[in-house]
Each structure stands twice: as C-alpha cells, then as structure tokens.
Design an enzyme around this catalytic site. Structure first.
Site, short mmCIF file in Angstrom:
data_model
loop_
_atom_site.label_atom_id
_atom_site.label_comp_id
_atom_site.label_asym_id
_atom_site.label_seq_id
_atom_site.Cartn_x
_atom_site.Cartn_y
_atom_site.Cartn_z
N HIS A 103 0.85 -1.20 0.00
CA HIS A 103 0.00 0.00 0.00
C HIS A 103 0.88 1.25 0.00
O HIS A 103 0.66 2.18 -0.77
CB HIS A 103 -0.89 0.04 1.25
CG HIS A 103 -2.09 -0.83 1.22
ND1 HIS A 103 -2.03 -2.20 1.18
CD2 HIS A 103 -3.41 -0.51 1.25
CE1 HIS A 103 -3.26 -2.68 1.20
NE2 HIS A 103 -4.13 -1.68 1.23
N HIS A 142 1.07 -4.03 9.45
CA HIS A 142 2.45 -3.76 9.04
C HIS A 142 3.26 -3.22 10.20
O HIS A 142 2.75 -2.47 11.03
CB HIS A 142 2.51 -2.74 7.90
CG HIS A 142 2.27 -3.33 6.56
ND1 HIS A 142 3.11 -4.22 5.96
CD2 HIS A 142 1.26 -3.14 5.69
CE1 HIS A 142 2.64 -4.57 4.78
NE2 HIS A 142 1.50 -3.94 4.60
#
Length: 171
Positions: A103, A142
């Site tokens: 992302h 993450h």
C-alpha cells in the site's frame, strides 16, 4: 523488533470508533493500488497531464516488480498480527508477506513520480499517501519498518519511472 511492537501497541491504543472507520477507509483506498492506477489512467486521458500519467503508470509498474514480485517473496516477513496474536484485527487478514508495505510503496511511487516531474499534485497525493501508510500500522497489519521500506521502494520506483519516461518518451 521490540521497538516496533512498542510503537504498534501504542498506535493500537489510539483506536476509537471514528479512527477505526477512517483508517479502514484509507487502507481500503490503497487496496491493490487501485486509487493510484485510476489516477494514472485519468491523467493519461487528459492531454495536459498525459506525461505525469505516464510517469505514474511507469512508477507503479516498477513498484509492482520491486515490491510484490521481488522483495515480498524473498524477504517473506511474517505480519505483526501473526506474532502478537492477542490483537483482534478489525480488517480481513492480508495473506501475503509484510515487507515492504505494498500500500505504502504504491502510494509513494505515485507521489514521488509527481514530485520528480515537478507537478504540484504531489502535495495532496503525499498527504493521502501518509494517511494510507499510517493506516497500515493503525490496523496492525504492518511493522513500522515495513512502512519505511514501502516509502523507500516507492521513491525509488517514482525516480525510475520518471527516468524511464524522460529517456524514452518525447513530450
């Protein structure tokens, strides 16, 4: 890695219903790099912005190769929620590897592409990129170093995309 869990747990403590909704939205915007692909396609359709659209598309292709095809499978980093199983995710579990953040890499590929061709759109897209990157930590999918890695991969991708278009295209 302890500092990363310390930071992730601190961010996790910031959760509110509004924050959850906003961070899920920003994360969703970055899914499959779709917002960036659509932006590049729209820019390609407008003659005045065709060059920046081409640079953004080239940066996204470089990012795809570097991030998803090369680095994620080689590094094969386990996601933080697989290590800290006490965290109850508020989004579906991603099934690919953690490093680097795809992302974030896609977002910063487009932002840096715009920056390298001196287009002021890098400012609002940069704000969106930062929000998307932060959302990935907020959602506990993450590590901070995944985000940093994504930023680096994105900037490299943007620079390479700009260089490729500059080298091979006449505008």
């Amino acid at each position: 890695m302890d500092w990363e869990f310390t930071l992730l747990d601190w961010i996790w403590g910031l959760h509110t219903p509004l924050g959850d909704t906003l961070m899920k939205f920003f994360s969703w915007l970055g899914e499959f790099g779709l917002i960036w692909i659509v932006l590049a396609a729209v820019l390609l359709c407008i003659p005045k912005y065709r060059k920046i659209g081409l640079v953004a598309a080239a940066a996204l292709l470089v990012d795809l190769l570097l991030c998803n095809i090369l680095l994620k499978p080689i590094i094969a980093r386990t996601r933080p929620y697989d290590i800290n199983t006490l965290v109850e995710l508020i989004v579906a579990k991603p099934h690919d590897y953690s490093f680097p953040s795809g992302h974030t890499a896609a977002a910063f590929a487009v932002v840096s592409a715009m920056f390298f061709v001196k287009n002021r759109l890098w400012i609002p897209t940069g704000i969106l990129a930062v929000l998307i990157a932060f959302s990935r930590m907020y959602l506990y999918v993450h590590y901070p170093t995944d985000i940093i890695g994504g930023i680096v991969v994105g900037i490299v991708s943007g620079a390479v995309g700009a260089a490729l278009v500059h080298r091979f295209c006449i505008f």
